[in-house]
Write a protein that holds these residues in place. Sequence first.
Motif, PDB file in Angstrom:
ATOM      1  N   GLU A  29       3.532  -1.719  18.515  1.00 48.28           N
ATOM      2  CA  GLU A  29       2.688  -1.077  17.541  1.00 48.28           C
ATOM      3  C   GLU A  29       1.799  -1.976  16.785  1.00 48.28           C
ATOM      4  N   TRP A  30       0.409  -1.748  16.779  1.00 50.92           N
ATOM      5  CA  TRP A  30      -0.295  -2.683  16.099  1.00 50.92           C
ATOM      6  C   TRP A  30      -1.425  -1.980  15.156  1.00 50.92           C
ATOM      7  N   GLY A  31      -1.944  -2.557  14.258  1.00 50.18           N
ATOM      8  CA  GLY A  31      -2.833  -2.037  13.353  1.00 50.18           C
ATOM      9  C   GLY A  31      -3.747  -3.068  12.878  1.00 50.18           C
ATOM     10  N   VAL A  32      -5.013  -2.835  12.592  1.00 50.25           N
ATOM     11  CA  VAL A  32      -6.097  -3.706  12.172  1.00 50.25           C
ATOM     12  C   VAL A  32      -7.009  -3.261  10.782  1.00 50.25           C
ATOM     13  N   TYR A  33      -6.728  -4.368   9.952  1.00 54.09           N
ATOM     14  CA  TYR A  33      -7.526  -4.020   8.345  1.00 54.09           C
ATOM     15  C   TYR A  33      -8.649  -4.935   8.365  1.00 54.09           C
ATOM     16  N   ALA A  34      -9.820  -4.261   7.758  1.00 51.00           N
ATOM     17  CA  ALA A  34     -10.609  -5.143   7.220  1.00 51.00           C
ATOM     18  C   ALA A  34     -10.709  -5.253   5.643  1.00 51.00           C
ATOM     19  N   TRP A  35     -11.070  -6.316   5.240  1.00 47.58           N
ATOM     20  CA  TRP A  35     -11.051  -6.876   3.884  1.00 47.58           C
ATOM     21  C   TRP A  35     -12.173  -7.331   3.319  1.00 47.58           C
ATOM     22  N   GLY A  36     -12.182  -7.112   1.910  1.00 43.29           N
ATOM     23  CA  GLY A  36     -13.407  -7.464   1.098  1.00 43.29           C
ATOM     24  C   GLY A  36     -12.994  -8.516   0.194  1.00 43.29           C
ATOM     25  N   PRO A  37     -13.853  -9.036  -0.647  1.00 43.78           N
ATOM     26  CA  PRO A  37     -13.661 -10.509  -1.354  1.00 43.78           C
ATOM     27  C   PRO A  37     -12.717 -10.223  -2.561  1.00 43.78           C
ATOM     28  N   THR A  38     -12.123 -11.328  -3.042  1.00 46.19           N
ATOM     29  CA  THR A  38     -11.322 -11.419  -4.359  1.00 46.19           C
ATOM     30  C   THR A  38     -12.191 -12.340  -5.188  1.00 46.19           C
ATOM     31  N   LEU A  39     -12.075 -12.223  -6.430  1.00 40.85           N
ATOM     32  CA  LEU A  39     -12.700 -13.314  -7.134  1.00 40.85           C
ATOM     33  C   LEU A  39     -11.448 -14.152  -7.928  1.00 40.85           C
ATOM     34  N   ARG A  40     -10.465 -13.439  -8.293  1.00 46.88           N
ATOM     35  CA  ARG A  40      -9.289 -14.225  -8.600  1.00 46.88           C
ATOM     36  C   ARG A  40      -8.068 -14.123  -7.524  1.00 46.88           C
ATOM     37  N   PRO A  41      -7.089 -15.290  -7.758  1.00 52.83           N
ATOM     38  CA  PRO A  41      -6.025 -15.266  -6.872  1.00 52.83           C
ATOM     39  C   PRO A  41      -5.311 -14.058  -7.015  1.00 52.83           C
ATOM     40  N   THR A  42      -4.994 -13.525  -8.276  1.00 54.70           N
ATOM     41  CA  THR A  42      -4.077 -12.473  -8.478  1.00 54.70           C
ATOM     42  C   THR A  42      -4.842 -11.019  -8.126  1.00 54.70           C
ATOM     43  N   ASP A  43      -5.979 -10.979  -7.609  1.00 51.37           N
ATOM     44  CA  ASP A  43      -6.608  -9.685  -7.323  1.00 51.37           C
ATOM     45  C   ASP A  43      -5.939  -9.086  -6.068  1.00 51.37           C
TER      46      ASP A  43
END
Length: 707
Positions: free
Chosen positions: A415-429
């Motif tokens: 089973e597989w899945g694909v995710y797109a990601w936006g940016p983060t400004l801080r490591p904890t975000d």
Amino acid sequence: MQNDPKQKRVALRLVLGALIAGLALDPITTVSAWAQENRWVASEASPRAGKWDNATAPYLVEVMDCLSFADPCREVTVKKSAQLGFTEVINNWFGYIADAAPAPMMIVQPTTQALHSYTREKLELAIEATPALRRKVVEQKSRDDAGSTTRTKRFPGGFCTLALATSSADLQSKTIRALALDEVSEYPAEAGERGDPVDQAIKRTLAFSENRKIAKISTPSLEGACRVSADYDKSDKRRYYVPCPHCDAFQILLWENFVHDRRPAFFVCQANGCVIAHHHKARLLRDGVWIKTFEVEGSGGEADPAPPHVIAREDIARWRARGSAGREPGFAIWQAYSPFVPWDDTAADYEAARNDPKKLKTFTQQALGEPWKEAVDVPPAEKLFEARGGFARGRVPTGALFITGFVDVQKDRLEWGVYAWGPTLRPTDTPEAWLIDFGVIAQAPESADAWLELDAIVDRTFPDAWDKAWDVDAWGVDAGYLTNRVYQYALRKALPRSASEPHNPATTRRVFAVDGRPGWKNPPLWLAKPSVSVDFKGRKIGAIQLWASGTWDMKADHYQALRQLLAGPDEATGHARAGTLHLGQFVDRDYLAQLTAEHLADSKTTPPRKVWLCPKGARNEALDIAVGARALAAHLSANLAPADWQALAARRYGEAAKSQGDLAELWAPDLANAVRGQSVRGGASRRGPLAAPSTPKSRGVRGSVSA
């Protein structure tokens, strides 16, 4: 080199000298007395540079005295918030040992970055600023085995090893008498597949079991999985009582008595309602005392109740004289006592964090000095079904900057899945994310056909709104089942597609073999084994890297992202809330049930701790895929600064970005502001797997993005 007689003689002298020094009579002086007389603070290390003065932070004195070899205790625990000066306690303890009580010592830090920062910015500056230490700590000289190094500080009669909690080699290399475990709650559950790093380090002290000293100092982590909180609860539980400047009633400064929604912030006296203002703090600290607050119930023995929250001055001596009932010293203190942090700052930090679970978690741990209760509310699958959006399946939504995929290996399918990601400004975000596609390869993973069919998925590209094709930047495959087949696949996908095709890292799709690890505070992804043999029909055909993934924290982030989806757009900006995981109309109820299959519950251990459980018969493959893809995303984007994100957006969107003006404004106004220099984080590039390559040869490293 291992058989060099000269090296052996030098090593033998160091070990024998340390043992003899450790067994010698302990000096009468205390750590606090040594610091008051000898210690200097470097201007680079503190705004309060100059001669050390115990009166600056009087609550540190008793902790330091417990660490003195003359004190009979063997273990000291400190549960504390940030900005209280306890790093200097470790420095003073080192100075006392190096100058007045020579012995073998080890200081352990949780990460490579923390170790480097502590060594360069704290310990070495303390040595250089303090004349008594400059004279005693042997100067580092090239090709001199008796001199100090970055990781070992040598002095007459002893040494101090600076160790990494993730390295079993560090933790098992020395026999020591004094052990400082700094930020112990940040240590991983296991180091080098040899067990708990704390247990490994403590075993180094067994030769000095009767007169050893162990310090465990840390801000807390998660409730039920916090090392320092567990050790504090077993200690004599000392708290710092201070006298009200008006009625003289001694009391603990408690959060519930802190008035944080007014300026200036203040405390309300628990005895008579007096107003305790910030300008009283110096007097509070000067006259405060540590009181043991442990409690022994009466069943099966004599009761020993804890002291009340308010103690009259005439009763202080009696409570101070209370025994510890065989318990070791433990200290708990929070930011309100810090001479370095105004109460108004603490109040402002809380007001900024109170409506953001991520920020409130940080505030609870770093300011209140208490473990965070990870109460993960599982979003109802039916509500998620109603909250689905309208973006198209198999396309990259505007706002995404990179893609990760993950494969879960089952007995009869992949089973597989694909995710797109936006940016983060801080490591904890937590990044904004989109589930853009998923599917099942209905063939047993023992068959070659299953993996050939997976090739088509791994090699697939995804178009954006301008029909530009995007590769998946990294794939992960769960190596927990049919491990060697997964290794074979990862090895094959790292090679050119044909013998005549030159190896091009910029276009090779990186496939990670991933082994999920339970436990809190593990990194999202780390290199578990740099080289693992890959076998085929009984012979070795190559080697790959095995990556470990900390799944528990990733699951908490996953559920938070789904809760952000249910919360809807931010009312102030109209944009999706930070960290939202978007789901399209193509996601059905069954898949949503899998995405929310597990929940947090108390374990059956004593004491109980929070663990992830999946109901019997429920399927959780979609959750495992989401967590794996999230771990890859966190790994690829680690340490990117706003300038890196902007450069990545330019590479991804190209002319489309120019035609839209500042594309970042469409989906991340904070990023646009940061790139313009309005962010406190700044725009300097930190380099990372997603950062633009500096040279063609560097492209493709650990999943780097190609244009």
